[in-house]
Motif scaffolding. Sequence first.
Motif, PDB file in Angstrom:
ATOM      1  N   LEU A 279       1.064  -0.986  -0.141  1.00 46.30           N
ATOM      2  CA  LEU A 279       0.344   0.402   0.060  1.00 46.30           C
ATOM      3  C   LEU A 279       0.573   1.365  -0.067  1.00 46.30           C
ATOM      4  O   LEU A 279       0.519   2.348  -0.255  1.00 46.30           O
ATOM      5  CB  LEU A 279      -0.829   0.053   1.064  1.00 46.30           C
ATOM      6  CG  LEU A 279      -2.477  -0.908   1.281  1.00 46.30           C
ATOM      7  CD1 LEU A 279      -2.623  -0.736   2.474  1.00 46.30           C
ATOM      8  CD2 LEU A 279      -2.928  -0.753   0.054  1.00 46.30           C
ATOM      9  N   THR A 280       2.278   0.337   0.702  1.00 50.72           N
ATOM     10  CA  THR A 280       3.190   2.119   0.393  1.00 50.72           C
ATOM     11  C   THR A 280       3.698   2.082  -0.644  1.00 50.72           C
ATOM     12  O   THR A 280       4.710   1.635  -1.514  1.00 50.72           O
ATOM     13  CB  THR A 280       4.074   2.276   1.261  1.00 50.72           C
ATOM     14  OG1 THR A 280       3.000   2.483   2.212  1.00 50.72           O
ATOM     15  CG2 THR A 280       5.124   3.426   1.753  1.00 50.72           C
ATOM     16  N   SER A 281       3.705   3.679  -1.719  1.00 47.73           N
ATOM     17  CA  SER A 281       4.254   3.857  -2.738  1.00 47.73           C
ATOM     18  C   SER A 281       5.488   3.891  -2.931  1.00 47.73           C
ATOM     19  O   SER A 281       6.308   3.887  -4.339  1.00 47.73           O
ATOM     20  CB  SER A 281       3.410   3.742  -4.356  1.00 47.73           C
ATOM     21  OG  SER A 281       3.408   4.893  -3.611  1.00 47.73           O
ATOM     22  N   GLU A 282       6.277   4.016  -2.204  1.00 53.36           N
ATOM     23  CA  GLU A 282       7.364   4.652  -1.998  1.00 53.36           C
ATOM     24  C   GLU A 282       8.313   4.033  -2.495  1.00 53.36           C
ATOM     25  O   GLU A 282       9.813   4.669  -3.363  1.00 53.36           O
ATOM     26  CB  GLU A 282       7.344   6.032  -1.219  1.00 53.36           C
ATOM     27  CG  GLU A 282       6.948   7.293  -1.376  1.00 53.36           C
ATOM     28  CD  GLU A 282       5.192   6.975  -0.789  1.00 53.36           C
ATOM     29  OE1 GLU A 282       5.299   6.029  -0.034  1.00 53.36           O
ATOM     30  OE2 GLU A 282       4.527   7.963  -0.614  1.00 53.36           O
ATOM     31  N   VAL A 283       8.003   2.840  -1.684  1.00 54.50           N
ATOM     32  CA  VAL A 283       9.167   1.941  -1.374  1.00 54.50           C
ATOM     33  C   VAL A 283       9.093   0.459  -1.521  1.00 54.50           C
ATOM     34  O   VAL A 283       7.942   0.100  -0.880  1.00 54.50           O
ATOM     35  CB  VAL A 283      10.626   2.059  -0.714  1.00 54.50           C
ATOM     36  CG1 VAL A 283      11.719   4.096  -0.061  1.00 54.50           C
ATOM     37  CG2 VAL A 283       9.557   2.529   0.989  1.00 54.50           C
ATOM     38  N   GLY A 284      10.206   0.109  -1.679  1.00 57.20           N
ATOM     39  CA  GLY A 284       9.305  -1.533  -1.456  1.00 57.20           C
ATOM     40  C   GLY A 284       8.889  -2.198  -2.714  1.00 57.20           C
ATOM     41  O   GLY A 284       8.648  -1.943  -4.034  1.00 57.20           O
ATOM     42  N   LEU A 285       7.435  -2.638  -2.326  1.00 62.41           N
ATOM     43  CA  LEU A 285       6.868  -3.036  -3.319  1.00 62.41           C
ATOM     44  C   LEU A 285       5.503  -2.808  -3.923  1.00 62.41           C
ATOM     45  O   LEU A 285       5.206  -1.797  -2.915  1.00 62.41           O
ATOM     46  CB  LEU A 285       6.294  -4.317  -3.006  1.00 62.41           C
ATOM     47  CG  LEU A 285       7.239  -5.905  -2.829  1.00 62.41           C
ATOM     48  CD1 LEU A 285       6.209  -7.159  -2.249  1.00 62.41           C
ATOM     49  CD2 LEU A 285       8.222  -6.297  -4.052  1.00 62.41           C
ATOM     50  N   LEU A 305       5.836 -12.577 -16.636  1.00 57.80           N
ATOM     51  CA  LEU A 305       7.094 -11.455 -16.288  1.00 57.80           C
ATOM     52  C   LEU A 305       6.946 -11.216 -14.635  1.00 57.80           C
ATOM     53  O   LEU A 305       7.987 -10.685 -13.772  1.00 57.80           O
ATOM     54  CB  LEU A 305       7.783 -10.536 -16.824  1.00 57.80           C
ATOM     55  CG  LEU A 305       7.349 -10.642 -18.170  1.00 57.80           C
ATOM     56  CD1 LEU A 305       7.620  -9.068 -18.941  1.00 57.80           C
ATOM     57  CD2 LEU A 305       8.341 -11.306 -18.521  1.00 57.80           C
ATOM     58  N   ASP A 306       6.060 -10.952 -13.970  1.00 53.68           N
ATOM     59  CA  ASP A 306       5.867 -10.140 -12.323  1.00 53.68           C
ATOM     60  C   ASP A 306       4.641 -11.175 -11.777  1.00 53.68           C
ATOM     61  O   ASP A 306       4.036 -11.876 -12.956  1.00 53.68           O
ATOM     62  CB  ASP A 306       5.067  -8.560 -12.420  1.00 53.68           C
ATOM     63  CG  ASP A 306       5.893  -8.273 -13.301  1.00 53.68           C
ATOM     64  OD1 ASP A 306       7.366  -7.896 -13.278  1.00 53.68           O
ATOM     65  OD2 ASP A 306       5.812  -7.078 -14.312  1.00 53.68           O
ATOM     66  N   PRO A 307       4.877 -11.348 -10.866  1.00 54.02           N
ATOM     67  CA  PRO A 307       3.463 -12.328  -9.917  1.00 54.02           C
ATOM     68  C   PRO A 307       2.546 -11.803 -10.269  1.00 54.02           C
ATOM     69  O   PRO A 307       2.498 -10.115 -10.310  1.00 54.02           O
ATOM     70  CB  PRO A 307       3.944 -12.289  -9.202  1.00 54.02           C
ATOM     71  CG  PRO A 307       5.768 -11.360  -8.412  1.00 54.02           C
ATOM     72  CD  PRO A 307       5.515 -11.151 -10.181  1.00 54.02           C
ATOM     73  N   VAL A 308       1.777 -12.593 -10.397  1.00 52.20           N
ATOM     74  CA  VAL A 308       0.174 -11.724 -11.133  1.00 52.20           C
ATOM     75  C   VAL A 308      -0.952 -12.618 -10.109  1.00 52.20           C
ATOM     76  O   VAL A 308      -1.008 -13.431  -9.215  1.00 52.20           O
ATOM     77  CB  VAL A 308      -0.266 -12.370 -12.455  1.00 52.20           C
ATOM     78  CG1 VAL A 308      -1.438 -11.589 -12.655  1.00 52.20           C
ATOM     79  CG2 VAL A 308       0.274 -11.802 -14.047  1.00 52.20           C
ATOM     80  N   ARG A 319      -9.487 -14.526 -10.885  1.00 51.31           N
ATOM     81  CA  ARG A 319      -8.278 -14.669 -10.106  1.00 51.31           C
ATOM     82  C   ARG A 319      -7.243 -15.712 -10.646  1.00 51.31           C
ATOM     83  O   ARG A 319      -7.967 -15.441 -11.434  1.00 51.31           O
ATOM     84  CB  ARG A 319      -8.776 -15.063  -8.338  1.00 51.31           C
ATOM     85  CG  ARG A 319      -9.666 -14.169  -7.229  1.00 51.31           C
ATOM     86  CD  ARG A 319      -9.463 -14.467  -6.515  1.00 51.31           C
ATOM     87  NE  ARG A 319     -10.223 -16.307  -6.248  1.00 51.31           N
ATOM     88  CZ  ARG A 319     -10.962 -17.023  -6.192  1.00 51.31           C
ATOM     89  NH1 ARG A 319     -12.224 -15.861  -6.094  1.00 51.31           N
ATOM     90  NH2 ARG A 319     -11.483 -17.904  -6.434  1.00 51.31           N
ATOM     91  N   TYR A 320      -6.125 -15.761 -10.190  1.00 45.40           N
ATOM     92  CA  TYR A 320      -5.258 -16.227 -11.177  1.00 45.40           C
ATOM     93  C   TYR A 320      -5.180 -17.314 -11.414  1.00 45.40           C
ATOM     94  O   TYR A 320      -5.303 -18.442 -12.094  1.00 45.40           O
ATOM     95  CB  TYR A 320      -3.454 -15.427 -11.009  1.00 45.40           C
ATOM     96  CG  TYR A 320      -3.361 -16.863  -9.512  1.00 45.40           C
ATOM     97  CD1 TYR A 320      -2.278 -17.606  -9.173  1.00 45.40           C
ATOM     98  CD2 TYR A 320      -3.958 -15.939  -7.972  1.00 45.40           C
ATOM     99  CE1 TYR A 320      -2.213 -18.435  -7.972  1.00 45.40           C
ATOM    100  CE2 TYR A 320      -3.624 -17.044  -6.956  1.00 45.40           C
ATOM    101  CZ  TYR A 320      -2.239 -18.136  -6.751  1.00 45.40           C
ATOM    102  OH  TYR A 320      -3.040 -18.575  -5.414  1.00 45.40           O
ATOM    103  N   THR A 336      -0.506  -7.160 -10.849  1.00 46.18           N
ATOM    104  CA  THR A 336       0.611  -7.740 -10.833  1.00 46.18           C
ATOM    105  C   THR A 336       1.255  -6.835  -9.665  1.00 46.18           C
ATOM    106  O   THR A 336       1.312  -5.810  -9.036  1.00 46.18           O
ATOM    107  CB  THR A 336       1.833  -7.899 -11.445  1.00 46.18           C
ATOM    108  OG1 THR A 336       2.198  -6.166 -11.898  1.00 46.18           O
ATOM    109  CG2 THR A 336       1.038  -7.964 -13.092  1.00 46.18           C
ATOM    110  N   VAL A 337       2.372  -8.010  -8.624  1.00 50.41           N
ATOM    111  CA  VAL A 337       3.165  -7.173  -8.050  1.00 50.41           C
ATOM    112  C   VAL A 337       5.219  -6.302  -8.241  1.00 50.41           C
ATOM    113  O   VAL A 337       5.813  -7.655  -9.035  1.00 50.41           O
ATOM    114  CB  VAL A 337       3.427  -7.914  -6.551  1.00 50.41           C
ATOM    115  CG1 VAL A 337       4.036  -7.702  -5.429  1.00 50.41           C
ATOM    116  CG2 VAL A 337       1.817  -8.617  -5.883  1.00 50.41           C
ATOM    117  N   ARG A 338       5.029  -5.842  -8.130  1.00 50.57           N
ATOM    118  CA  ARG A 338       6.449  -4.905  -8.657  1.00 50.57           C
ATOM    119  C   ARG A 338       6.923  -4.543  -7.587  1.00 50.57           C
ATOM    120  O   ARG A 338       6.248  -3.858  -7.208  1.00 50.57           O
ATOM    121  CB  ARG A 338       5.952  -4.683  -9.924  1.00 50.57           C
ATOM    122  CG  ARG A 338       5.595  -4.874 -10.763  1.00 50.57           C
ATOM    123  CD  ARG A 338       5.617  -4.354 -12.368  1.00 50.57           C
ATOM    124  NE  ARG A 338       6.278  -4.525 -12.985  1.00 50.57           N
ATOM    125  CZ  ARG A 338       7.035  -3.648 -12.727  1.00 50.57           C
ATOM    126  NH1 ARG A 338       7.209  -2.186 -12.823  1.00 50.57           N
ATOM    127  NH2 ARG A 338       8.556  -3.659 -13.617  1.00 50.57           N
TER     128      ARG A 338
END
Length: 350
Positions: A279-285, A305-308, A319-320, A336-338
């Motif tokens: 939920l925090t877009s500045e760092v991490g995922l 390419l990314d976890p879907v 859902r996946y 996805t999670v990036r």
Amino acid sequence: MAGDGEAGWARSRISVPRPQGGPGRAIAQRLTLAALILLGTVVVVYLGRDGYADNQGSPLSLLDAAYYATVSLSTTGYGDIAPITPSARLVNVLVITPARVIFLILLVGTTLEVLTERSREAIRVGRWRRRVDQHVVVVGYGVKGRSAVRALRADGVPADQIVVVDPDQHALAEAGRDGLTTVVGSGTRTAVLREALTERARAVIISTDSDEANVLITLTVRDLAPNAVVVAAVREAENIPLLRRGGADQVVTSSDAAGRMLGLATRSPRVVDVFEDLLTSEVGLRLTERAAAEQEVGRGPRECLDPVLALVRAGRLIRYDEPEAAPIRRGDRLITVRDVGDHPDPGGTG
């Protein structure tokens, strides 16, 4: 709900961010300097009061000195108090007259500054009205509204494409400092939402602290902007159907989500950490939605390419792990999670 007749009354409520270093401080400085000049003139006249006389022959008091300074600097000059000694007249020539000129320049300059700033503000608002389109309107600039704006800015939405609506002047002042266009007033009023040009908006975020107000705002927004994406916050889950029927495309339940996170934290604190990271877009995922890349078409979600986590096909969320998720088709959008530091999405974010 306000009618269209209120539009004229609300027109002056919009505020477009002005360049840094506005005229307010300059005007305050000028008025302070004018007051100091007046005070200094009173002191000079009172100290040299023996060189002045009034038409009644009485000695000058402090009030008389203030009176003489006021009428002299304002060029009124009734003549009932006048310098009678050479030294007092010299003080008038060397001190009072220059002070009078500076005093008038300050007052006239301040008036012109106010009029000029009003003209500039009108020009800024007019230019903004002509230019803005497909913007995002945020109704309510509390904790949720500020977080929503931060998320928009982190996703690349420019500040001049965000309009904040709130009745609280302090909240709008903060939004203005952040470079956002603001409209003061309740989002339940049609005229106020028209001032935010809601009918041209591509998305509206409704984040006041009242579920009842959010329902009414949703109805009003949907009437003004039938094609805009409407996202509303709600405190109680039982009000979700009302917002859905009112036209909200997405409803976020704040109290239930927070409660689940609190309960989950007691037994799986690291899961909560992952949620916070997403939920925090500045760092991490971060969670992102993008178009499926050409090399991903025909594959399953686990081969991307990314976890879907899910995909969107013809407006439906899949859902996946659902059978119809594979194979991925052209036109699908993947959730996805990036990593925030990764390169741009292979399928694009548009």
